[in-house]
Design a protein around this motif. Structure first.
Motif, PDB file in Angstrom:
ATOM      1  N   ILE A 136     -12.728 -11.129  27.420  1.00  0.00           N
ATOM      2  CA  ILE A 136     -11.745 -10.885  26.362  1.00  0.00           C
ATOM      3  C   ILE A 136     -11.103  -9.532  26.629  1.00  0.00           C
ATOM      4  CG2 ILE A 136     -11.399 -10.638  23.864  1.00  0.00           C
ATOM      5  CD1 ILE A 136     -12.527 -13.323  24.489  1.00  0.00           C
ATOM      6  N   PHE A 137      -9.783  -9.460  26.426  1.00  0.00           N
ATOM      7  CA  PHE A 137      -9.072  -8.203  26.672  1.00  0.00           C
ATOM      8  C   PHE A 137      -8.164  -7.860  25.495  1.00  0.00           C
ATOM      9  CE2 PHE A 137      -9.946 -10.065  30.807  1.00  0.00           C
ATOM     10  CZ  PHE A 137     -10.472  -8.992  31.511  1.00  0.00           C
ATOM     11  N   ASN A 138      -8.188  -6.603  25.097  1.00  0.00           N
ATOM     12  CA  ASN A 138      -7.195  -6.105  24.137  1.00  0.00           C
ATOM     13  C   ASN A 138      -5.849  -6.000  24.825  1.00  0.00           C
ATOM     14  OD1 ASN A 138      -9.117  -5.721  22.124  1.00  0.00           O
ATOM     15  ND2 ASN A 138      -9.437  -3.560  22.611  1.00  0.00           N
ATOM     16  N   ILE A 139      -4.820  -6.551  24.194  1.00  0.00           N
ATOM     17  CA  ILE A 139      -3.458  -6.427  24.721  1.00  0.00           C
ATOM     18  C   ILE A 139      -2.620  -5.716  23.667  1.00  0.00           C
ATOM     19  CG2 ILE A 139      -1.430  -7.647  25.575  1.00  0.00           C
ATOM     20  CD1 ILE A 139      -3.987  -7.687  27.421  1.00  0.00           C
ATOM     21  N   ALA A 140      -2.283  -4.473  23.975  1.00  0.00           N
ATOM     22  CA  ALA A 140      -1.601  -3.592  23.039  1.00  0.00           C
ATOM     23  C   ALA A 140      -0.918  -2.501  23.854  1.00  0.00           C
ATOM     24  CB  ALA A 140      -2.611  -2.995  22.066  1.00  0.00           C
ATOM     25  N   TYR A 141      -0.351  -1.532  23.151  1.00  0.00           N
ATOM     26  CA  TYR A 141       0.175  -0.362  23.860  1.00  0.00           C
ATOM     27  C   TYR A 141      -0.838   0.768  23.880  1.00  0.00           C
ATOM     28  CZ  TYR A 141       3.217   3.223  25.651  1.00  0.00           C
ATOM     29  OH  TYR A 141       3.751   4.208  26.442  1.00  0.00           O
ATOM     30  N   GLY A 142      -1.683   0.827  22.856  1.00  0.00           N
ATOM     31  CA  GLY A 142      -2.710   1.860  22.825  1.00  0.00           C
ATOM     32  C   GLY A 142      -2.320   3.078  22.000  1.00  0.00           C
ATOM     33  N   GLU A 143      -1.371   2.882  21.067  1.00  0.00           N
ATOM     34  CA  GLU A 143      -1.000   3.946  20.123  1.00  0.00           C
ATOM     35  C   GLU A 143      -0.869   3.313  18.744  1.00  0.00           C
ATOM     36  OE1 GLU A 143       2.643   5.813  21.278  1.00  0.00           O
ATOM     37  OE2 GLU A 143       1.782   6.770  23.050  1.00  0.00           O
ATOM     38  N   ARG A 144      -1.183   4.086  17.689  1.00  0.00           N
ATOM     39  CA  ARG A 144      -1.021   3.508  16.346  1.00  0.00           C
ATOM     40  C   ARG A 144       0.058   4.247  15.567  1.00  0.00           C
ATOM     41  NH1 ARG A 144      -5.052   5.538  11.974  1.00  0.00           N
ATOM     42  NH2 ARG A 144      -6.027   7.343  12.937  1.00  0.00           N
ATOM     43  N   THR A 145       0.726   3.480  14.735  1.00  0.00           N
ATOM     44  CA  THR A 145       1.839   3.996  13.936  1.00  0.00           C
ATOM     45  C   THR A 145       1.658   3.506  12.513  1.00  0.00           C
ATOM     46  OG1 THR A 145       3.282   3.821  15.868  1.00  0.00           O
ATOM     47  CG2 THR A 145       4.354   4.061  13.721  1.00  0.00           C
ATOM     48  N   ASP A 146       1.776   4.408  11.531  1.00  0.00           N
ATOM     49  CA  ASP A 146       1.639   3.934  10.147  1.00  0.00           C
ATOM     50  C   ASP A 146       2.953   3.290   9.690  1.00  0.00           C
ATOM     51  OD1 ASP A 146       3.353   5.900   8.864  1.00  0.00           O
ATOM     52  OD2 ASP A 146       1.716   7.340   8.969  1.00  0.00           O
ATOM     53  N   LEU A 147       2.867   2.536   8.610  1.00  0.00           N
ATOM     54  CA  LEU A 147       4.008   1.730   8.160  1.00  0.00           C
ATOM     55  C   LEU A 147       5.178   2.588   7.687  1.00  0.00           C
ATOM     56  CD1 LEU A 147       2.147  -1.176   6.340  1.00  0.00           C
ATOM     57  CD2 LEU A 147       3.110  -1.142   8.638  1.00  0.00           C
ATOM     58  N   LYS A 148       4.856   3.751   7.135  1.00  0.00           N
ATOM     59  CA  LYS A 148       5.927   4.659   6.714  1.00  0.00           C
ATOM     60  C   LYS A 148       6.737   5.127   7.926  1.00  0.00           C
ATOM     61  CE  LYS A 148       6.441   8.483   3.448  1.00  0.00           C
ATOM     62  NZ  LYS A 148       7.286   9.335   4.285  1.00  0.00           N
ATOM     63  N   MET A 149       6.036   5.503   8.981  1.00  0.00           N
ATOM     64  CA  MET A 149       6.704   5.921  10.221  1.00  0.00           C
ATOM     65  C   MET A 149       7.462   4.757  10.848  1.00  0.00           C
ATOM     66  SD  MET A 149       7.540   8.054  12.547  1.00  0.00           S
ATOM     67  CE  MET A 149       6.576   9.536  12.332  1.00  0.00           C
TER      68      MET A 149
ATOM     69  N   GLY B 235       0.827  -1.200   0.000  1.00  0.00           N
ATOM     70  CA  GLY B 235       0.000   0.000   0.000  1.00  0.00           C
ATOM     71  C   GLY B 235       0.862   1.250   0.000  1.00  0.00           C
ATOM     72  N   ASP B 236       0.244   2.367   0.388  1.00  0.00           N
ATOM     73  CA  ASP B 236       0.947   3.658   0.304  1.00  0.00           C
ATOM     74  C   ASP B 236       1.647   4.066   1.602  1.00  0.00           C
ATOM     75  OD1 ASP B 236      -1.161   4.300   1.931  1.00  0.00           O
ATOM     76  OD2 ASP B 236      -2.043   5.804   0.595  1.00  0.00           O
ATOM     77  N   GLY B 237       1.657   3.154   2.582  1.00  0.00           N
ATOM     78  CA  GLY B 237       2.348   3.439   3.838  1.00  0.00           C
ATOM     79  C   GLY B 237       1.481   4.077   4.891  1.00  0.00           C
ATOM     80  N   THR B 238       0.194   4.313   4.581  1.00  0.00           N
ATOM     81  CA  THR B 238      -0.687   4.971   5.554  1.00  0.00           C
ATOM     82  C   THR B 238      -1.438   3.975   6.436  1.00  0.00           C
ATOM     83  OG1 THR B 238      -2.510   5.083   3.960  1.00  0.00           O
ATOM     84  CG2 THR B 238      -1.028   6.985   4.070  1.00  0.00           C
ATOM     85  N   TYR B 239      -1.427   2.686   6.069  1.00  0.00           N
ATOM     86  CA  TYR B 239      -2.045   1.684   6.954  1.00  0.00           C
ATOM     87  C   TYR B 239      -1.326   1.745   8.302  1.00  0.00           C
ATOM     88  CZ  TYR B 239      -5.014  -0.819   3.588  1.00  0.00           C
ATOM     89  OH  TYR B 239      -6.013  -1.172   2.698  1.00  0.00           O
ATOM     90  N   SER B 240      -2.085   1.633   9.379  1.00  0.00           N
ATOM     91  CA  SER B 240      -1.483   1.808  10.710  1.00  0.00           C
ATOM     92  C   SER B 240      -1.811   0.624  11.625  1.00  0.00           C
ATOM     93  CB  SER B 240      -1.969   3.111  11.350  1.00  0.00           C
ATOM     94  OG  SER B 240      -3.368   3.074  11.540  1.00  0.00           O
ATOM     95  N   ARG B 241      -0.913   0.414  12.580  1.00  0.00           N
ATOM     96  CA  ARG B 241      -1.055  -0.694  13.519  1.00  0.00           C
ATOM     97  C   ARG B 241      -0.680  -0.248  14.934  1.00  0.00           C
ATOM     98  NH1 ARG B 241      -3.459  -2.251   9.925  1.00  0.00           N
ATOM     99  NH2 ARG B 241      -3.263  -4.121   8.623  1.00  0.00           N
ATOM    100  N   ASP B 242      -1.222  -0.984  15.899  1.00  0.00           N
ATOM    101  CA  ASP B 242      -0.884  -0.774  17.312  1.00  0.00           C
ATOM    102  C   ASP B 242       0.178  -1.820  17.662  1.00  0.00           C
ATOM    103  OD1 ASP B 242      -0.852  -0.383  20.067  1.00  0.00           O
ATOM    104  OD2 ASP B 242      -3.015  -0.066  20.190  1.00  0.00           O
TER     105      ASP B 242
END
Length: 322
Positions: A241-254, A208-215
């Motif tokens: 059920i519990f979400n286990i993450a950090y709680g911030e999102r970062t796009d692939l370009k970053m 993709g264009d690098g804007t997809y983001s993940r936690d």
């Protein structure tokens, strides 16, 4: 007090880190793995320890599951065939392992009187839901066979609690990364894959264009969550059920920029490597961001590693091991 813990998927990325931690805490740990995607090298240091044992076996075999849970207090179930693309290429095997194997583990735990089974759920369960952040009670339709299998796990766990009284807790992992995550193979996760490519002076390809983001979630946060889920006596925790993450999102370009910065302390020229952009991957969710309020409130989950700190730790490991 020493607890008797079974960890399935013990030779894999998350499983081996859990084994290492609970062995270091003095617990009696049995690891189960069929070594289809895991590697004995991930646990070779543990096999010399008196409080660690390894059983080679497959969760698709009910008798193996029964043998593994015998006299165990707790089960941390990590065994699964991961990867959305893998499940799209081979949905039958993903289903056999992730649904059939999971059901075998539930039955074995129920019959053996295990106190609690904590299992690896997945953020892929949120599917086509566009709401951000992701909240446990609101999901969409799954976008891949893998996502379906992980959602079915949650449904089965709920039924086994309500029907048989088996205590279960599901942890919806969000893009876990860290030491011992395999950078090789067709289904390598993005952080180890990009790290290896950058170390080899190769241009990483972003889908993709690098804007997809993940936690992105560092492995030590996941270890903490498993321990807290296993030991909690909070009345709202069981069959939840519990979400286990950090709680911030970062796009692939970053993400690539941060990886370059982490790696540049070893080799400055890595900063100059260009990125290649390719087609969007089928079944990929555009954006993922977890609300971790529920895990904080009920499990007292307090993630210690943000993405930047986790990447520094992971890069240090890869630089000395690849």
């Amino acid at each position: 007090m020493s607890l008797k813990i079974l960890i399935t998927g013990a030779a894999g990325f998350i499983g081996s880190n859990l084994c290492e931690y609970f062995v270091s805490m003095g617990h009696d740990v049995l690891g189960l793995d069929n070594l289809s995607t895991g590697s004995l090298s991930n646990i070779e240091g543990l096999r010399l320890k008196d409080n660690f044992n390894f059983l080679k076996g497959d969760i698709r075999d009910i008798e193996t599951c029964r043998k593994a849970v015998l006299n165990r207090d707790y089960v941390l179930h990590q065994a699964a065939l991961g990867s959305v693309p893998r499940s799209i290429n081979d949905p039958i095997t993903s289903n056999d392992v992730n649904v059939g194997g999971f059901l075998n583990m539930l039955v074995a735990c129920k019959d053996a009187g295990v106190k609690k089974m904590v299992y690896a759920a997945s953020s892929s369960t949120y599917g086509d839901s566009k709401a951000l952040p992701k909240v446990e009670e609101r999901i969409g339709k799954p976008l891949s066979p893998y996502a379906i299998t992980k959602y079915v796990n949650e449904l089965y766990a709920d039924v086994f609690y309500k029907t048989y009284g088996l205590n279960t807790i599901g942890l919806r992992y969000f893009n876990v990364f860290g030491r011992r995550q395999d950078p090789n193979g067709a289904y390598a996760a993005v952080i180890p894959l990009f790290t290896k490519q950058l170390m080899n002076k190769q241009s990483p390809t972003i889908n993709g264009d690098g804007t997809y983001s993940r936690d992105f979630t560092y492995i030590d946060n996941v270890i903490q969550a498993n321990e807290k889920a296993m030991l909690t006596v909070h009345p709202e925790a069981v069959n939840s059920i519990f979400n286990i993450a950090y709680g911030e999102r970062t796009d692939l370009k970053m993400l690539v920029d941060l990886l370059k910065m982490s790696l540049s302390k070893y080799d400055k020229s890595i900063l100059n490597i260009e990125v290649i952009y390719g087609p969007v991957r089928e079944g990929d969710v555009p954006h993922s961001l977890a609300s971790i309020d529920k895990a904080k409130r009920i499990l007292n989950y307090q993630p210690q590693f943000n993405l930047r700190d986790g990447l520094d730790e992971a890069v240090d490991w890869y630089w000395s091991h690849l």
